[in-house]
Design a protein around this motif. Structure first.
Motif, PDB file in Angstrom:
ATOM      1  N   SER A 190       0.653  -0.926  -0.016  1.00 57.29           N
ATOM      2  CA  SER A 190       0.006  -0.474   0.024  1.00 57.29           C
ATOM      3  C   SER A 190       0.904   1.347  -0.481  1.00 57.29           C
ATOM      4  N   ARG A 198      -1.268   7.154   2.378  1.00 60.19           N
ATOM      5  CA  ARG A 198      -2.688   7.762   2.129  1.00 60.19           C
ATOM      6  C   ARG A 198      -2.195   9.546   1.156  1.00 60.19           C
ATOM      7  N   HIS A 219       0.684   9.490   5.874  1.00 62.10           N
ATOM      8  CA  HIS A 219      -0.364   9.764   4.885  1.00 62.10           C
ATOM      9  C   HIS A 219       0.470  11.351   5.121  1.00 62.10           C
TER      10      HIS A 219
END
Length: 290
Positions: free
Chosen positions: A159, A162, A203
């Motif tokens: 991932s 963000r 993020h």
């Protein structure tokens, strides 16, 4: 069976590259994001199997097994086995060729999804991703087509931090930048940092924060060798860096497409319009990256 799938452009916000291993492959660490512009792949019934191209860059696409859409169909057929009804695949090519935008890999991923939906709807994305990965280093990432971190040879996916919505302008000078040649040039002076990933935030809240982090902590190791092989890339980078809307300017992948991150849509629109007027010979597109 008349279906269509979007194949988004891939942009490497950073690309760290190590020296080649014993098999000649380069380890990487890269943050890949995907644009709301790209190619289109269509499938429709046909009396006989066929592959066609259209769009502004369609004529540059080979219709043989060298084309990743054709290769995607071939690996899909092998996965299915047995007879398959004839169909026509049509690639609408809107992205430049050999541009560092993952166009071929993204086209292949779209083709795999189309073939699944048309011929084998019980197959999952998990079934298809290994097929995409077999087609090249960007294959699995472009099949997922969402922000992610790619490591290893490009097959180790995780991932991404963000990210905020990122508005950008993509610019290609109309010059291909063959990946193999760029990597060979890079091998003459491998970056000492190699493929080590940067410290990764959880993020990023704004385009400004994202650009500042990228500028300080990351790089594209293929930018310098690509510029040495194709000076027109340097012209694009210089032009983008002179404009006030550009928060960060960098080359994507192995080039020749470069990008400028902007604070918002209005800034990206103004930058794109001005570049189009200044250099009508360049391919210029405003986009959003996610």
């Amino acid at each position: 069976m008349r279906l269509s799938a979007f194949a988004p452009a891939k942009v490497n916000l950073f690309l760290h590259v190590g020296g080649p291993d014993v098999e000649g492959y380069h380890p990487i660490s890269s943050l890949m994001v995907f644009a709301d512009i790209g190619d289109q792949v269509n499938i429709q019934p046909s009396d006989a199997p066929a592959f066609e191209t259209s769009g502004p860059f369609g004529r540059a696409i080979p219709d043989s097994g060298d084309n990743l859409v054709v290769r995607a169909a071939q690996v899909f057929h092998r996965r299915l086995g047995g007879p398959i009804p004839p169909y026509r695949l049509i690639l609408e090519k809107h992205l430049p060729i050999a541009a560092g935008l993952g166009g071929g890999s993204s086209d292949a991923g779209a083709a795999l999804r189309l073939l699944r939906d048309a011929l084998a709807p019980t197959l999952s994305d998990d079934d298809l991703e290994p097929l995409a990965a077999s087609l090249g280093a960007d294959g699995a990432a472009c099949f997922r087509a969402r922000a992610l971190i790619a490591e290893g040879r490009g097959e180790q996916l995780s991932s991404a931090p963000r990210l905020p919505e990122l508005n950008a302008v993509l610019v290609n000078p109309g010059a291909p930048s063959p990946t193999g040649a760029v990597y060979r040039a890079y091998d003459a002076g491998v970056h000492p940092g190699g493929a080590a990933p940067p410290p990764m935030p959880d993020h990023l809240e704004s385009a400004e924060e994202t650009a500042a982090w990228l500028a300080v902590a990351t790089r594209n190791d293929l930018e310098a060798p690509a510029v040495a092989l194709e000076p027109r890339i340097a012209e694009v980078l210089s032009a983008l860096r002179e404009e006030p809307e550009s928060l960060l300017v960098r080359m994507s992948g192995s080039g020749a497409t470069c990008f400028a991150l902007c604070a918002g849509d209005i800034e990206a629109e103004g930058l794109a319009e001005r570049l189009e007027a200044m250099r009508p010979d360049w391919w210029v597109r405003r986009c959003r990256l996610t």
